[in-house]
Design a protein around this motif. Structure first.
Motif, PDB file in Angstrom:
ATOM      1  N   ASP A  91       0.816  -1.220   0.000  1.00 13.19           N
ATOM      2  CA  ASP A  91       0.000   0.000   0.000  1.00 13.19           C
ATOM      3  C   ASP A  91       0.848   1.269   0.000  1.00 13.19           C
ATOM      4  N   ALA A  92       2.112   1.159  -0.365  1.00 12.34           N
ATOM      5  CA  ALA A  92       2.999   2.331  -0.344  1.00 12.34           C
ATOM      6  C   ALA A  92       2.600   3.309  -1.441  1.00 12.34           C
ATOM      7  N   LYS A  93       2.852   4.573  -1.170  1.00 11.38           N
ATOM      8  CA  LYS A  93       2.556   5.607  -2.159  1.00 11.38           C
ATOM      9  C   LYS A  93       3.539   5.498  -3.325  1.00 11.38           C
ATOM     10  N   VAL A  94       3.135   5.980  -4.490  1.00 15.42           N
ATOM     11  CA  VAL A  94       3.957   5.919  -5.687  1.00 15.42           C
ATOM     12  C   VAL A  94       5.278   6.643  -5.468  1.00 15.42           C
ATOM     13  N   GLU A  95       5.240   7.789  -4.786  1.00 15.72           N
ATOM     14  CA  GLU A  95       6.467   8.545  -4.535  1.00 15.72           C
ATOM     15  C   GLU A  95       7.446   7.729  -3.691  1.00 15.72           C
ATOM     16  N   THR A  96       6.906   7.040  -2.701  1.00 16.31           N
ATOM     17  CA  THR A  96       7.750   6.215  -1.820  1.00 16.31           C
ATOM     18  C   THR A  96       8.355   5.055  -2.604  1.00 16.31           C
ATOM     19  N   VAL A  97       7.555   4.410  -3.436  1.00 13.35           N
ATOM     20  CA  VAL A  97       8.037   3.292  -4.251  1.00 13.35           C
ATOM     21  C   VAL A  97       9.111   3.785  -5.222  1.00 13.35           C
ATOM     22  N   LEU A  98       8.876   4.938  -5.863  1.00 14.15           N
ATOM     23  CA  LEU A  98       9.848   5.487  -6.797  1.00 14.15           C
ATOM     24  C   LEU A  98      11.160   5.817  -6.096  1.00 14.15           C
ATOM     25  N   GLU A  99      11.063   6.375  -4.906  1.00 12.38           N
ATOM     26  CA  GLU A  99      12.273   6.667  -4.115  1.00 12.38           C
ATOM     27  C   GLU A  99      13.026   5.372  -3.802  1.00 12.38           C
ATOM     28  N   GLY A 100      12.291   4.325  -3.445  1.00 16.55           N
ATOM     29  CA  GLY A 100      12.898   3.021  -3.164  1.00 16.55           C
ATOM     30  C   GLY A 100      13.546   2.421  -4.398  1.00 16.55           C
ATOM     31  N   VAL A 101      12.897   2.588  -5.552  1.00 18.07           N
ATOM     32  CA  VAL A 101      13.463   2.069  -6.809  1.00 18.07           C
ATOM     33  C   VAL A 101      14.782   2.777  -7.117  1.00 18.07           C
ATOM     34  N   HIS A 102      14.828   4.086  -6.924  1.00 23.06           N
ATOM     35  CA  HIS A 102      16.076   4.831  -7.163  1.00 23.06           C
ATOM     36  C   HIS A 102      17.179   4.367  -6.203  1.00 23.06           C
ATOM     37  N   ALA A 103      16.822   4.162  -4.941  1.00 20.33           N
ATOM     38  CA  ALA A 103      17.811   3.693  -3.963  1.00 20.33           C
ATOM     39  C   ALA A 103      18.307   2.289  -4.327  1.00 20.33           C
ATOM     40  N   THR A 104      17.387   1.433  -4.755  1.00 21.31           N
ATOM     41  CA  THR A 104      17.762   0.067  -5.149  1.00 21.31           C
ATOM     42  C   THR A 104      18.660   0.096  -6.378  1.00 21.31           C
ATOM     43  N   ARG A 105      18.367   0.982  -7.328  1.00 24.50           N
ATOM     44  CA  ARG A 105      19.207   1.107  -8.519  1.00 24.50           C
ATOM     45  C   ARG A 105      20.618   1.567  -8.144  1.00 24.50           C
ATOM     46  N   ARG A 106      20.726   2.488  -7.196  1.00 21.29           N
ATOM     47  CA  ARG A 106      22.054   2.933  -6.732  1.00 21.29           C
ATOM     48  C   ARG A 106      22.808   1.766  -6.090  1.00 21.29           C
ATOM     49  N   GLN A 107      22.105   0.962  -5.307  1.00 19.73           N
ATOM     50  CA  GLN A 107      22.733  -0.218  -4.706  1.00 19.73           C
ATOM     51  C   GLN A 107      23.239  -1.169  -5.795  1.00 19.73           C
ATOM     52  N   LEU A 108      22.404  -1.386  -6.800  1.00 19.90           N
ATOM     53  CA  LEU A 108      22.768  -2.283  -7.893  1.00 19.90           C
ATOM     54  C   LEU A 108      23.973  -1.746  -8.658  1.00 19.90           C
ATOM     55  N   ALA A 109      23.948  -0.450  -8.977  1.00 20.84           N
ATOM     56  CA  ALA A 109      25.073   0.167  -9.697  1.00 20.84           C
ATOM     57  C   ALA A 109      26.361   0.053  -8.883  1.00 20.84           C
ATOM     58  N   SER A 110      26.256   0.261  -7.575  1.00 19.56           N
ATOM     59  CA  SER A 110      27.423   0.151  -6.699  1.00 19.56           C
ATOM     60  C   SER A 110      27.954  -1.283  -6.671  1.00 19.56           C
TER      61      SER A 110
END
Length: 174
Positions: A91-110
């Protein structure tokens, strides 16, 4: 009283040349056989050592193949944890999910960078390199011929070996 009579001496055995030669040959044969036994033993030891080295090398190569991705997999675990955490919040808000996706992408890139997986993302105007780029189309443009106009998909390399070339649009020759 002393007498000047000669004392009997032991007779000196007379050896024939044939007997001396036979003794010498027997001695040489014994020496050669001893040397042969010594070399045979050294050969068998060397052969066993080579076999042990071969066996150990095969075991090490097998372990290296089996666990080659261990470091990479270990660096991917935080990315997996982040994705699991995102799924756990339906039930997370779209903004929260998008923020999480960006953080996950940074983790993946790292994680990829730590494991020497680097992006191939040429900027516009970069000379086309067929070893790192794959031209998808050729377009007329106001820049040098045979240069990158736009990147359609990033490429990746690992230890200077291309995993996937960057898909690019290239300028047409004039």
């Amino acid at each position: 009283m002393t007498t000047d009579t000669p004392t009997p001496q032991e007779p000196i055995p007379e050896t024939s040349a044939a007997e001396t030669g036979a003794d010498s040959a027997a001695t040489k044969l014994a020496e050669v056989e001893a040397r042969l036994a010594e070399m045979s033993d050294a050969y068998l030891r060397a052969k066993a050592e080579v076999e042990n080295i071969r066996r150990r090398s095969e075991e090490e190569m097998s372990k290296a193949r089996k666990f080659a991705v261990e470091s990479f997999a270990e660096s991917m675990l935080p990315v997996m944890d982040s994705m699991d955490a995102a799924i756990a919040l339906p039930d997370a808000k779209v903004e929260t999910v998008l923020e999480g996706v960006h953080a996950t992408r940074r983790q993946l890139a790292s994680a990829l960078e730590r494991n020497k997986v680097l992006e191939i993302n040429p900027s516009a105007g970069t000379k086309f390199d067929p070893h790192q780029h794959q031209a998808i189309s050729v377009v007329p443009a106001e820049q040098e011929p045979n240069t990158v106009v736009m990147v359609l998909q990033k490429g990746y390399s690992i230890a200077e070996r291309v995993l996937r070339p960057a898909l690019v649009t290239v300028t047409a020759p004039k």
